[in-house]
Each structure stands twice: as C-alpha cells, then as structure tokens.
Motif scaffolding. Structure first.
Motif, PDB file in Angstrom:
ATOM      1  N   UNK A  80      35.919 -27.590 -14.768  1.00  0.00           N
ATOM      2  CA  UNK A  80      36.633 -28.393 -15.584  1.00  0.00           C
ATOM      3  C   UNK A  80      36.569 -27.989 -17.030  1.00  0.00           C
ATOM      4  N   UNK A  81      37.532 -26.720 -17.230  1.00  0.00           N
ATOM      5  CA  UNK A  81      37.376 -25.922 -18.592  1.00  0.00           C
ATOM      6  C   UNK A  81      37.943 -27.206 -19.699  1.00  0.00           C
ATOM      7  N   UNK A  82      37.260 -27.402 -20.782  1.00  0.00           N
ATOM      8  CA  UNK A  82      37.628 -28.199 -22.020  1.00  0.00           C
ATOM      9  C   UNK A  82      39.032 -27.607 -22.447  1.00  0.00           C
ATOM     10  N   UNK A  83      39.231 -26.302 -22.535  1.00  0.00           N
ATOM     11  CA  UNK A  83      40.362 -25.771 -23.093  1.00  0.00           C
ATOM     12  C   UNK A  83      41.523 -25.847 -22.084  1.00  0.00           C
ATOM     13  N   UNK A  84      41.353 -26.152 -20.856  1.00  0.00           N
ATOM     14  CA  UNK A  84      42.403 -26.344 -19.844  1.00  0.00           C
ATOM     15  C   UNK A  84      42.636 -27.682 -20.043  1.00  0.00           C
ATOM     16  N   UNK A  85      41.953 -28.611 -20.401  1.00  0.00           N
ATOM     17  CA  UNK A  85      42.051 -29.977 -20.575  1.00  0.00           C
ATOM     18  C   UNK A  85      43.023 -30.315 -21.745  1.00  0.00           C
ATOM     19  N   UNK A  86      42.310 -29.191 -22.737  1.00  0.00           N
ATOM     20  CA  UNK A  86      43.264 -29.615 -24.287  1.00  0.00           C
ATOM     21  C   UNK A  86      44.621 -29.159 -23.964  1.00  0.00           C
ATOM     22  N   UNK A  87      44.876 -27.730 -23.151  1.00  0.00           N
ATOM     23  CA  UNK A  87      46.283 -27.423 -22.899  1.00  0.00           C
ATOM     24  C   UNK A  87      47.169 -28.529 -22.151  1.00  0.00           C
TER      25      UNK A  87
ATOM     26  N   UNK B 136      37.916 -30.832  -5.543  1.00  0.00           N
ATOM     27  CA  UNK B 136      38.568 -31.566  -4.542  1.00  0.00           C
ATOM     28  C   UNK B 136      38.926 -32.978  -4.845  1.00  0.00           C
ATOM     29  N   UNK B 137      38.193 -33.632  -5.684  1.00  0.00           N
ATOM     30  CA  UNK B 137      38.497 -34.939  -6.199  1.00  0.00           C
ATOM     31  C   UNK B 137      39.727 -34.843  -7.213  1.00  0.00           C
ATOM     32  N   UNK B 138      39.821 -33.688  -7.930  1.00  0.00           N
ATOM     33  CA  UNK B 138      41.151 -33.719  -8.952  1.00  0.00           C
ATOM     34  C   UNK B 138      42.224 -33.166  -8.169  1.00  0.00           C
ATOM     35  N   UNK B 139      42.115 -32.216  -7.388  1.00  0.00           N
ATOM     36  CA  UNK B 139      43.303 -31.596  -6.487  1.00  0.00           C
ATOM     37  C   UNK B 139      43.917 -32.315  -5.578  1.00  0.00           C
ATOM     38  N   UNK B 140      43.060 -33.278  -5.136  1.00  0.00           N
ATOM     39  CA  UNK B 140      43.488 -34.017  -3.930  1.00  0.00           C
ATOM     40  C   UNK B 140      43.928 -35.575  -4.470  1.00  0.00           C
ATOM     41  N   UNK B 141      43.922 -35.880  -5.543  1.00  0.00           N
ATOM     42  CA  UNK B 141      44.485 -37.035  -6.421  1.00  0.00           C
ATOM     43  C   UNK B 141      43.635 -38.200  -6.000  1.00  0.00           C
ATOM     44  N   UNK B 142      42.103 -37.804  -5.702  1.00  0.00           N
ATOM     45  CA  UNK B 142      41.264 -38.979  -5.629  1.00  0.00           C
ATOM     46  C   UNK B 142      40.785 -39.639  -7.119  1.00  0.00           C
ATOM     47  N   UNK B 143      40.749 -38.626  -7.919  1.00  0.00           N
ATOM     48  CA  UNK B 143      40.641 -39.007  -9.224  1.00  0.00           C
ATOM     49  C   UNK B 143      41.012 -38.272 -10.344  1.00  0.00           C
ATOM     50  N   UNK B 144      41.418 -38.722 -11.462  1.00  0.00           N
ATOM     51  CA  UNK B 144      41.898 -37.841 -12.647  1.00  0.00           C
ATOM     52  C   UNK B 144      40.703 -37.042 -13.043  1.00  0.00           C
TER      53      UNK B 144
ATOM     54  N   UNK C 165      55.918 -19.073 -15.825  1.00  0.00           N
ATOM     55  CA  UNK C 165      55.442 -20.366 -15.236  1.00  0.00           C
ATOM     56  C   UNK C 165      54.371 -20.908 -16.207  1.00  0.00           C
ATOM     57  N   UNK C 166      54.352 -22.332 -16.579  1.00  0.00           N
ATOM     58  CA  UNK C 166      53.420 -22.877 -17.542  1.00  0.00           C
ATOM     59  C   UNK C 166      52.033 -22.741 -17.220  1.00  0.00           C
ATOM     60  N   UNK C 167      51.697 -22.762 -15.871  1.00  0.00           N
ATOM     61  CA  UNK C 167      50.208 -22.616 -15.326  1.00  0.00           C
ATOM     62  C   UNK C 167      49.831 -21.154 -15.862  1.00  0.00           C
ATOM     63  N   UNK C 168      50.863 -20.091 -15.228  1.00  0.00           N
ATOM     64  CA  UNK C 168      50.442 -18.552 -15.417  1.00  0.00           C
ATOM     65  C   UNK C 168      50.407 -18.274 -16.906  1.00  0.00           C
ATOM     66  N   UNK C 169      51.169 -18.920 -17.691  1.00  0.00           N
ATOM     67  CA  UNK C 169      51.026 -18.645 -19.170  1.00  0.00           C
ATOM     68  C   UNK C 169      49.807 -19.169 -19.784  1.00  0.00           C
ATOM     69  N   UNK C 170      49.488 -20.506 -19.383  1.00  0.00           N
ATOM     70  CA  UNK C 170      48.002 -20.869 -19.483  1.00  0.00           C
ATOM     71  C   UNK C 170      46.935 -19.929 -19.320  1.00  0.00           C
ATOM     72  N   UNK C 171      46.987 -19.464 -18.097  1.00  0.00           N
ATOM     73  CA  UNK C 171      45.783 -18.617 -17.766  1.00  0.00           C
ATOM     74  C   UNK C 171      45.690 -17.444 -18.753  1.00  0.00           C
ATOM     75  N   UNK C 172      46.908 -16.996 -18.967  1.00  0.00           N
ATOM     76  CA  UNK C 172      46.966 -15.685 -19.875  1.00  0.00           C
ATOM     77  C   UNK C 172      46.235 -15.874 -20.969  1.00  0.00           C
ATOM     78  N   UNK C 173      46.757 -17.113 -21.943  1.00  0.00           N
ATOM     79  CA  UNK C 173      46.495 -17.306 -23.117  1.00  0.00           C
ATOM     80  C   UNK C 173      44.878 -17.726 -23.381  1.00  0.00           C
TER      81      UNK C 173
ATOM     82  N   UNK D  76      51.297 -30.356 -19.387  1.00  0.00           N
ATOM     83  CA  UNK D  76      51.171 -29.647 -18.124  1.00  0.00           C
ATOM     84  C   UNK D  76      50.223 -30.396 -17.211  1.00  0.00           C
ATOM     85  N   UNK D  77      50.350 -30.431 -15.926  1.00  0.00           N
ATOM     86  CA  UNK D  77      49.377 -31.186 -15.020  1.00  0.00           C
ATOM     87  C   UNK D  77      47.795 -30.429 -15.026  1.00  0.00           C
ATOM     88  N   UNK D  78      47.119 -31.370 -15.336  1.00  0.00           N
ATOM     89  CA  UNK D  78      45.780 -30.919 -15.583  1.00  0.00           C
ATOM     90  C   UNK D  78      45.263 -30.551 -13.907  1.00  0.00           C
TER      91      UNK D  78
END
Length: 629
Positions: free
Chosen positions: A359-366, A435-443, A560-568, A372-374
């Motif tokens: 759970x990268x804090x930078x990804x959460x901030x993006x 798994x909890x985040x990707x499968x939608x069990x929890x935010x 793609x938004x996710x692709x650009x997020x990873x690059x930056x 963009x979907x966390x």
C-alpha cells in the motif's frame, strides 16, 4: 525529510536551565506536548476502531454502519492538524536540507531560525481565513450524524493557532537575539517589498507564476523552509497580490486536499509499519529469506531486495520499511565483509524500487488527487517493482561475482523449513492486504485496520515480541508523520488550484502536445521532470501539484492512467533516493548510521539500473496494466 531538532528547539536543554524565562518556555512546551500528543494518539486509535468496526459490521454482521465513514472523516481532519502541530514542535516537517547542511554553523543557525519564522508568517496569514472558513461551515449539516460541519472544520483554525503557539515557543527559546531579529526582519522586508510592487504584477500575466511558484518556492525550499509552508506562502502571496480572489479560498483548498477519506490510509499504514517492526514479523521474513539465500554470493543483498519487496507490501512508509530491515541484516552483512557504503546504497535503491508496491502512500495520494481506482493502482504496482528488483539483483551479481563464499555455512533443509513455518504468518500478511483490496472485501483505507489487527494478534500470540508499552509512542509518532504529510497535501492542493485557475494547465497541455516524439517523447519528458521533482519536492507534493495537470495530458496521448502512474512514481523514487538532493537517501543513511559520503559512489550503479527499469516500464505498458481486471 529532516526530523532533527535544531537550535530553535526548546526541549531537554531548557529543562535544566537556571533561567526563569527558559524554565517557563520549557513548561509551556511540555503543556503543548500534552495538549496535542494525547488527543492525537487517541484519534489514531479511535480511527482504527471505527473503521475496523465498519468492516466487521458490513462483512460479518451484514449491517453496515452508515455513519462510520462520516465520523472517521471528521476525526481525520483533527488528527491531521494535531499531527502537524506535533511535527512543528518536533522540527519534523519535511524540508530540503542539502544546502543547509553544508553551510557554515552560523549560516545554518540563521536558516533554521528563518524556517521557523517563515512557517509562523504563513500561519499568522491564514489564521483569520481559517476561522472564517470554519464559521461558514457551521450552516452545513452532515447527512448521517446530523451535526454541524463546523465540528470538523474547526480543526483548521485550532490547528493553525496551536502551530502558532508551537512556533512562538521555539522562537522564545532562542538565545541569539541578533539572528532572530535578522530572520524576522528578512521575512517582513520580503513581504513588504512584494506588497509595494504588487501593482506591477497586474501587467505581467502568467509571469507571476514564475515569480511565485518557481523563484519564491525554490528559494524557500532550498533555504530549508518546510515544504508545506513554502507552498503555503507562495500560494498566499500569489492569490493575495496578483488576483482578486479572497484568500479564504486557500483554506478551502487545504481542507479539500486533506479531507479525502482515502488519505486516512496514510496514518493507518504508517502505524501498521511500526507494528510490523515491533512485533518481530519483519525479522521472521528476513530470517527465512536469509536461510534460503545467505550462502550464495551476495546472498544477504538479495535478501535485502526481497525483504523490502515483502515488507513494502505491509507498510506504506519507506522509512518504516528500511528501519525494519536494516537493523536485522546490516550487522551480519558487516561480518561478511560488506562495506557500509555498498549496504546503504542498496538500501536506498530498494527504497526507490519498491515505491509502487501497495500500500504505497504515493499511490494512495495519486488515487486521491486524480480519481484513479486505488485497487487498480495496487494491482498495477507489483510487476514494475519486480522488474526493478531483477535489475538491482543483476547489479549485485556483477558486483559480487568474484567474492569468496566458501567459508559461509549453508542452512540445512530442516533449518529452512523451521524458519519458513515461523515466518508463514508474516509472509501471509502482504497477500491478505492485497487480496482484500483487489477482491473488494475492503477499501484501501479499511484494509489497513485488518492488517493492524492481524499484526497485533500475530505479534502477541505467535512472535511474542510486541511490547505494548511501545504502542503509545508509536501512536504519537504516527500522528506526527501523518500530520507532516497531510499538511503538505493541503498546501500543495492550494498551489495546484492556483496553477489551474491561472490557465497554466491549458498552456502546459498545449506545450506537451507539441513535443517531438509523440507519446514516447511525452513519457521521456515526464520521467526527467519527475526525477527532478522527486529530488527537490519529494513524491507527495509533486504528485498533488502536478498530477491534476499532467494526467489529463497523458490521457490525450493515449497513455493508460495506471501505466502513467507507475512511470511517474518510479521516476520520483529515483529522484527521492538519489544524492545529493534526494531526502530519501539521507533517511537511509540515518537509519543505517552510515555517513552519506560513503554511499555516493556505490549508489550510481543502482540508480542507473533503476533508470533502465523505469524506461522498460514506460516502454512496455503491459507490465503495469496486464493484471488489471
């Protein structure tokens, strides 16, 4: 980040002073500490309980608590502001100190004073607008709890006032009146000069952006003013002196930036990282990896890379990740002849390499600033980090290819199985979180509470190393770090809004679309820009300011938004951990207790590998998007 207390800190030295004035200052500081640290720590604990109760109620009892998110949001703003007060009192707000550290002692003392005076100036300027904003929120009623929104908004003026008190106490502790007068005089002189020449700003259009957001922000940041206050001062000056908009809008934008509920994941994952270290779970994972690889050439270096990959999947804080691994691995690496410079260089490089691991804090901030979907960002971050890990391993292999390891005893199969069984509860946690985040069990916010509950139970029942007496300081430290991060997000949101309102975003889009090379040219410029931004501003403020500007342009190029997020994010990681300006590098040196000069040469090979990896990720979108649903 520079968490070191300077000459303007009124702490322990004043406790034993014979001066009545200094003793009074010390007592005032202790009162402020009690007034802020106790409620801040309790707020972190309450937030964990509220969100965890919401998860249990929704998924176990099938009776959602409709008010849990609303209550968490109200308490969150109070946590952010109280944490910012604690950070100011502790001199723990993020600041660029590369130039300050090489200055003469006298100049350094002056710059430390100037940083506090500049922060106090911003707080005094926004105190009344913050009160007005809270007063206006009094007429708004929250939908679930049915209470006035002023209960939430009051955190802003209260936090600003308490930060003013913290700054006043720090300045009251100063014994060098001449330097203090110079710092105050310089601040007043610059403010007065800008005010008197403000009529000229009306005739130069967007050159005002260059003056306030490049020159002034640059000078403030390089002189050691905390980044949050540098952004705040520049934004206040731009709005007050070059536009007709009310300055209250700054507080409104700060509130908007700091109030995204998804950002509540920041303090919770920071706290989870502390629990990870205290419980012994990180040690268990590292020992298992060491039993597998410890006997090969560079084995413990591979363990460090793999350990950071695993630990980063639990904690959102790079400092917490490095602090969990370095004390475990470095003593044994020294016994095997590893040089301090090589170790700290690899530690810093792994910090940059793992920036995209959830759970990268930078990804959460993006996700917070761009929408963009966390869950998509979390799913897209694993493979890019793995690519960079492979390249770092290649550098390690080349560096140690001639090292003699004949004297190292290989772990037996029984020892490997024993360490694996002991490490299984710890190894399972990153997969549970993902798994909890990707499968939608929890935010992304809620899953941190699941991780905290799991880590506490494992620490108490399995590893039996969790000292409950250390949890209270950990709660306070979590509040302080979170407050420093969130205040940056708040002031950076105001700065980003000012840039957008000026029409700069449209001009930037037009300039970017005319770059040679099309999409490839845009990505190349983005990588270069975010390496520079990461080294000067750190990742989070750079994302908050430039994310809303550049992500729409990336979409125009078909990226793609996710692709650009990873690059930056990877590019910012390189800047953050690359000397001489990257503050992450100095954090790694402080954690490893190694001189920064020792790692300057060894880190260059690792940084080159990270840059090559970032280019590969940019060139192959599938690495970021191949596992998206």
């Amino acid at each position: 980040m520079d968490p070191t207390n300077t000459s303007v800190s009124p702490h322990a030295a004043l406790a034993h002073s014979d001066s009545a004035w200094k003793r009074a200052v010390y007592q005032a500081d202790r009162v402020l500490a009690f007034v802020t640290e106790v409620p801040a720590a309790l707020l972190v604990l309450i937030e964990i309980l509220v969100l965890f109760s919401g998860v249990v109620s929704r998924y176990a009892l099938h009776q959602p608590l409709t008010w849990s998110d609303e209550l968490a949001g109200i308490l969150f703003l109070w946590l952010a502001m109280l944490g910012a007060v604690i950070a100011l009192r502790r001199s723990a707000h993020m600041r660029m100190t590369a130039l300050v550290d090489i200055a003469s002692p006298g100049t350094r003392a002056f710059l430390d004073l100037f940083a506090v005076v500049a922060a106090a100036a911003f707080l005094l300027l926004v105190a009344h607008p913050a009160y007005d904003f809270a007063s206006e929120e009094a007429i708004v009623t929250t939908p679930s709890l049915g209470i006035s929104s002023a209960w939430r908004a009051a955190a802003l003026p209260c936090g600003v006032i308490l930060m003013c008190v913290a700054a006043a106490i720090k300045l009251a502790a100063v014994t060098d009146g001449k330097r203090l007068a110079m710092a105050v005089g310089l601040t007043l002189a610059v403010g007065a000069a800008l005010y008197f020449i403000s009529p000229a700003f009306a005739n130069i259009g967007n050159f005002n952006l260059l003056i306030f957001f490049v020159v002034i922000v640059g000078l403030l940041v390089l002189s050691g003013v905390p980044i949050a206050f540098a952004f705040g001062l520049a934004t206040f000056g731009y709005i007050a002196l070059t536009t007709t908009k009310p300055v209250n809008v700054i507080v409104g934008r700060m509130d908007e930036g700091m109030s995204h509920l998804v950002l509540l994941a920041v303090p919770l994952f920071v706290f989870l990282g502390v629990i990870l270290e205290l419980s012994g779970m990180a040690k268990a994972m590292v020992r298992f990896l060491a039993s597998l690889l410890g006997h090969v050439r560079g084995g413990l270096s591979y363990v460090l890379i793999g350990g950071m990959y695993l630990v980063s999947g639990i904690s959102g804080s790079k400092a917490a990740d490095m602090a969990a691994l370095a004390p475990v691995l470095f003593p044994e690496m020294r016994k095997r002849g590893e040089k301090d410079g090589e170790m700290v260089a690899l530690l810093a490089a792994t910090g940059a390499q793992t920036e995209t691991i959830p759970p990268s804090i930078v990804l959460i901030t993006i996700g917070s600033v761009t929408g963009i979907s966390i869950a998509a960002l979390f799913a897209g971050g694993l493979v890019p980090a793995l690519v960079l890990a492979v390249l770092l391993c290649a550098v390690v292999w080349w560096r140690v290819r001639k090292v003699d390891v004949s004297h190292i005893v290989r772990a037996t199969r029984q020892e490997i199985w024993k360490s694996l069984i002991f490490a299984l509860p710890a190894l399972a946690l990153p997969f549970i979180i993902r798994a909890a985040v990707v499968e939608g069990v929890a935010t992304a916010t809620e899953v941190s509470t699941i991780g905290i509950a799991y880590a506490i139970v494992a620490g108490l029942l399995v590893y039996r190393q969790l000292d409950m007496r250390k949890l209270w300081p950990a709660l306070v430290d979590t509040a302080a770090l979170s407050g420093a991060i969130l205040l940056i997000i708040g002031t950076a949101t105001g700065m980003a809004w000012a840039l957008t309102q000026s029409g700069f975003s449209r001009q930037l889009a037009e300039a970017m679309t005319q770059l040679p090379g099309g999409t490839a040219g845009f990505l190349a410029v983005s990588i270069l820009a975010f390496i520079i931004l990461g080294s000067v501003l750190e990742g989070i403020p750079a994302i908050v300011v430039f994310g809303p500007l550049l992500f729409p342009i990336a979409k125009q190029f078909g990226v793609n938004d996710v692709h650009y997020s990873m690059v930056v994010v990877l590019a910012m990681g390189i800047g953050l951990f690359a000397p001489p300006f990257g503050v992450g590098y100095y954090s790694a040196c402080a954690i490893a207790r190694v001189s920064p000069s020792a790692g300057m040469k060894p880190i260059m090979g690792y940084m080159l590998a990270l840059l090559v990896g970032t280019v590969i990720v940019a060139a192959v979108p599938w690495l970021s998007t191949g596992f998206l649903k």
